[in-house]
Design a protein around this motif. Structure first.
Motif: not given
Ligand code: ADP
Length: 193
Positions: A34, A38, A51, A59, A94, A97, A138, A140, A150
């Protein structure tokens, strides 16, 4: 029709993507991550913006757009002949979730097994995420606060899926091992399905 499905479950950095990609190369398995769906969105599209907004804070993206995007990805993959629902097993990484997403997908997925990649060494997880952040640019995984967030969300929202689907479906895999060893354990379980 419900898709025959295997779920890969585990903390961020546990190796779901690595294993999922390998499984996806086996005939009659179709891997869908997933997060990759995104990340393939154009940054200036509406969902692409949503996203970025959520993932950069560590989040989860809200459930509705997530499920909608996933459904349209599966539809396109079917139409373009990459996914053959009649004969392929879907390897999901993913998604779902959290429990609400699992509820939303109840009529769509026939979950035959869950590979729970269990990582006991948190330091190792964090190190993998930080390495990946540099390599794949990335947002995140770029800072420690986001990583911590996370991991917290995983514990609170994703792990309850083990209960939701029930013990009978869950195969615990030791994800502290090397990727090859993890793969070997997954394949041993797959053989029995
Ligand atoms: P990882 O495997 O490292 O946890 P992913 O690549 O799966 O990361 O996901 C990256 C980000 O994409 C997540 O932090 C989240 O913001 C978003 N995302 C991916 N899948 C979902 C989902 N099913 N529901 C909500 N948000 C998601």
């Amino acid at each position: 029709m419900k898709y025959r499905t295997i779920l890969l479950l585990g903390a961020p950095g546990a190796g779901k993507g690595t294993q999922g990609k390998i499984l996806g190369t086996i005939p009659n398995f179709f891997h869908c991550a997933c997060g990759d769906v995104f990340r393939s969105l154009k940054h200036d599209s509406d969902v692409g913006q949503v996203f970025l907004e959520y993932s950069s804070r560590g989040q989860l993206v809200p459930d509705e757009p997530t499920i909608q995007l996933w459904r349209s990805f599966i539809e396109t993959s079917t139409k373009t002949g990459r996914f053959h629902p009649e004969q392929d097993t879907l390897v999901l990484d993913g998604i779902p979730r959290n429990v609400p997403q699992a509820e939303m997908l109840k009529d769509t997925l026939n979950v035959v097994s869950i590979f729970y990649l269990r990582c006991t060494k948190i330091d190792q997880l964090v190190e993998r995420l930080q390495r990946r952040a540099l390599k794949e640019n990335r947002l995140d995984d770029a800072n420690m606060d986001v990583i911590r967030k996370r991991l917290k969300i995983y514990e609170k929202e994703t792990k309850p899926l083990l209960e939701f689907y029930g013990k009978k479906l869950v195969r615990r895999i030791n994800a502290d091992q090397t990727p090859a060893e993890v793969l070997f354990d997954i394949l041993k379980c797959l053989r029995k399905l």
